[in-house]
Design an enzyme around this catalytic site. Structure first.
Site, PDB file in Angstrom:
ATOM      1  N   ASP A  25       0.781  -1.233   0.000  1.00 19.44           N
ATOM      2  CA  ASP A  25       0.000   0.000   0.000  1.00 19.44           C
ATOM      3  C   ASP A  25       0.810   1.279   0.000  1.00 19.44           C
ATOM      4  OD1 ASP A  25       1.143   0.000   2.486  1.00 19.44           O
ATOM      5  OD2 ASP A  25      -0.666  -0.625   3.539  1.00 19.44           O
ATOM      6  N   GLU A  37      -0.074  -9.016  -1.074  1.00 19.61           N
ATOM      7  CA  GLU A  37      -0.784  -8.463   0.092  1.00 19.61           C
ATOM      8  C   GLU A  37      -2.000  -7.644  -0.390  1.00 19.61           C
ATOM      9  OE1 GLU A  37       0.391  -5.368   3.255  1.00 19.61           O
ATOM     10  OE2 GLU A  37       1.267  -7.194   4.072  1.00 19.61           O
TER      11      GLU A  37
HETATM   12  C1  UD1 Z   1       5.956   4.989   4.496  1.00 16.94           C
HETATM   13  C2  UD1 Z   1       4.668   4.471   3.829  1.00 16.94           C
HETATM   14  C3  UD1 Z   1       3.803   3.725   4.837  1.00 16.94           C
HETATM   15  C4  UD1 Z   1       4.591   2.637   5.525  1.00 16.94           C
HETATM   16  C5  UD1 Z   1       5.851   3.225   6.129  1.00 16.94           C
HETATM   17  C6  UD1 Z   1       6.697   2.135   6.711  1.00 16.94           C
HETATM   18  C7  UD1 Z   1       3.675   5.826   2.032  1.00 16.94           C
HETATM   19  C8  UD1 Z   1       2.801   6.970   1.689  1.00 16.94           C
HETATM   20  N1  UD1 Z   1       3.887   5.607   3.344  1.00 16.94           N
HETATM   21  O1  UD1 Z   1       5.601   5.967   5.466  1.00 16.94           O
HETATM   22  O2  UD1 Z   1       2.702   3.149   4.156  1.00 16.94           O
HETATM   23  O3  UD1 Z   1       3.790   2.052   6.532  1.00 16.94           O
HETATM   24  O4  UD1 Z   1       6.613   3.893   5.114  1.00 16.94           O
HETATM   25  O5  UD1 Z   1       7.680   2.623   7.571  1.00 16.94           O
HETATM   26  O6  UD1 Z   1       4.164   5.152   1.160  1.00 16.94           O
HETATM   27  N2  UD1 Z   1      12.907   8.982   6.361  1.00 16.94           N
HETATM   28  C9  UD1 Z   1      14.287   8.971   6.489  1.00 16.94           C
HETATM   29  N3  UD1 Z   1      14.954   7.780   6.281  1.00 16.94           N
HETATM   30  C10 UD1 Z   1      14.325   6.637   5.982  1.00 16.94           C
HETATM   31  C11 UD1 Z   1      12.913   6.638   5.884  1.00 16.94           C
HETATM   32  C12 UD1 Z   1      12.219   7.821   6.059  1.00 16.94           C
HETATM   33  O7  UD1 Z   1      14.897   9.983   6.770  1.00 16.94           O
HETATM   34  O8  UD1 Z   1      14.982   5.604   5.799  1.00 16.94           O
HETATM   35  C13 UD1 Z   1      12.181  10.265   6.568  1.00 16.94           C
HETATM   36  C14 UD1 Z   1      12.370  11.241   5.386  1.00 16.94           C
HETATM   37  O9  UD1 Z   1      12.416  12.536   5.906  1.00 16.94           O
HETATM   38  C15 UD1 Z   1      11.101  11.036   4.567  1.00 16.94           C
HETATM   39  C16 UD1 Z   1      10.087  10.825   5.680  1.00 16.94           C
HETATM   40  O10 UD1 Z   1      10.771  10.009   6.643  1.00 16.94           O
HETATM   41  O11 UD1 Z   1      10.788  12.115   3.720  1.00 16.94           O
HETATM   42  C17 UD1 Z   1       8.777  10.185   5.300  1.00 16.94           C
HETATM   43  O12 UD1 Z   1       8.983   8.996   4.550  1.00 16.94           O
HETATM   44  P1  UD1 Z   1       7.753   8.405   3.675  1.00 16.94           P
HETATM   45  O13 UD1 Z   1       8.220   7.168   2.994  1.00 16.94           O
HETATM   46  O14 UD1 Z   1       7.137   9.475   2.847  1.00 16.94           O
HETATM   47  O15 UD1 Z   1       6.650   8.059   4.762  1.00 16.94           O
HETATM   48  P2  UD1 Z   1       6.638   7.070   5.965  1.00 16.94           P
HETATM   49  O16 UD1 Z   1       5.974   7.773   7.091  1.00 16.94           O
HETATM   50  O17 UD1 Z   1       7.985   6.489   6.175  1.00 16.94           O
END
Ligand code: UD1
Ligand code: UDP
Length: 373
Positions: free
Chosen positions: A97, A119
């Site tokens: 998702d 899934e």
């Molecule tokens: C994402 C998924 C969510 C999943 C989750 C698992 C979407 C919209 N959301 O949410 O469905 O449950 O991952 O964890 O696809 N960041 C880092 N390093 C990392 C990962 C994230 O710095 O390794 C920070 C960055 O600032 C990034 C922010 O987290 O921009 C948000 O990451 P994003 O993938 O947009 O959303 P999640 O909340 O991680």
């Protein structure tokens, strides 16, 4: 030879797809497999790739700090389209998702490629919860050719949505295949990092916490922190261990609210190996994660889920999971109940895992073998 493109971007996709990717790669005479990582996550994705020893064929490296869903989506669209055009797959595999999964499905549809959705069929039918995941799942279901459903409930939801029965199979969730693979490594050949980590966790009674859902950002995470402070204060014999998600909308408030407290330990996201050991070692788990709800019943750990509504109703029905929302009173009351009422605890801990027995991947591969390219 069938050409398989697998697109993953975040930690949970990498964990749940790792056994799928590894199995395809072990069959080089039958399948030409291309692993595309989008890098929607960076550090948290790389941790999993390292653990499972997966080397991407393409890395789109799209992550930017705190990026919006729109920016992320547009960066994903360009990169994934190029990969599909140059590899020209027979099947594109997407998982669950996330934005990576939804955009990969959309690009594949535009290029008229067959999409295999792993899934499939999880539903709340509330477009805002989980946000944006419920919408992503529904969109992927409209576009996919093959729907790999983890449970019968998921299959029934897809049938209700008029997806032809012949295009749906029920396999259990590949998260269990990944967990069993991971547990074997934890038990037989633990890394030095894991051995050191084991020595650091001294307190025998651990409450493990994770949180990251967009619905819990803002006031929700502040309320969750308040609940954890009360629990830490009321149960000093417990150590609360909280590996904090790297999303700044979680990381910043959690460190501001919970740093420096005696029996709360804030950690960086744990390597999968350390995390599954930590789950096994915990008394209970408090989370809003999807994957953890699916794993914990196989480790006989009760899970308190900080959400109001779930697409994993099977875990609630089996008794392994209890939904409490994100208000501090309900979180604290549920922790009290599990600590003070042994019968209640034992019943939750003994609940059967509705997400399968670790055979999902072989069923998926058998199915792809039978299909025309
Ligand atoms: C994402 C998924 C969510 C999943 C989750 C698992 C979407 C919209 N959301 O949410 O469905 O449950 O991952 O964890 O696809 N960041 C880092 N390093 C990392 C990962 C994230 O710095 O390794 C920070 C960055 O600032 C990034 C922010 O987290 O921009 C948000 O990451 P994003 O993938 O947009 O959303 P999640 O909340 O991680
Ligand atoms: N996980 C991990 N390290 C951590 C926290 C979680 O390896 O510090 C694993 C966990 O075992 C599960 C997955 O990450 O397999 C869940 O990911 P997350 O909660 O980020 O996403 P969701 O499952 O909610 O989409």
């Amino acid at each position: 030879m069938k050409k398989i493109l697998i697109v993953i971007g975040t930690r949970p996709e990498a964990i749940k797809m790792a056994p799928v990717v590894k199995t395809f790669l072990n069959l080089p005479n039958e399948f030409d497999t291309h692993l595309c990582v989008t890098g929607q996550h960076r550090q948290m994705l790389d941790q999993v790739l390292d653990f499972f020893n997966l080397i991407p064929d393409t890395d789109l490296n799209v992550m930017q700090p705190n990026q919006s869903l729109s920016t992320l989506s547009s960066r994903l669209m360009d990169g994934i389209t190029s990969v599909i055009n140059s590899f020209n797959p027979d099947f594109v595999f997407v998982h669950g998702d996330t934005s990576t999964a939804m955009i990969a499905a959309l690009c594949s549809f535009y290029l008229q490629k067959k999409i295999v959705h792993i899934e499939a069929g999880l539903r709340t039918y509330n477009i805002n919860s989980p946000f944006p995941e419920e919408a992503n799942r529904q969109i992927i279901s409209r576009l996919a050719s093959l729907h790999i459903a983890p449970t019968l409930n998921c299959k029934m939801a897809l049938i209700e949505e008029k997806i032809p029965k012949k295009n749906i199979i029920v396999t259990g969730n590949t998260v269990i295949d990944a967990l069993f693979l991971g547990l074997k490594i934890v038990e037989n050949s633990p890394s030095r990092k894991l051995l050191e980590f084991k020595r650091e966790i001294k307190n025998s009674k651990v409450i493990l916490v994770t949180s990251h859902r967009r619905e819990n950002q803002g006031l929700g995470i502040l309320e969750i922190c308040k609940a954890l402070k009360i629990i830490a204060n009321d149960f000093p014999e417990f150590q609360i261990i909280f590996p904090v998600h790297l999303n700044p909308k979680i990381l910043t408030p959690v460190y501001e609210e919970l740093s420096g407290l005696d029996n709360i330990t804030l950690l960086e996201p744990l390597d999968y190996e350390l995390f599954i050991w930590m789950m096994k070692r915990s008394f209970l788990i408090i989370t809003d994660s999807g994957g953890i709800q699916e794993e914990a019943p196989s480790l006989n750990k009760p899970v308190i889920v900080m959400r109001d509504i779930t697409e994993r109703q099977e875990a609630v029905e089996s008794g392994a999971v209890v939904l409490v929302g994100n208000k501090k009173e309900r979180i604290v009351n549920e922790v009290r109940k599990l600590i003070n009422n042994k019968d209640y605890y034992d019943k939750m801990a003994r609940a059967l895992n509705p997400y399968g027995n670790g055979n999902a991947v072989s069923e998926i591969i058998d199915l792809i073998r039978e299909l025309d390219g």
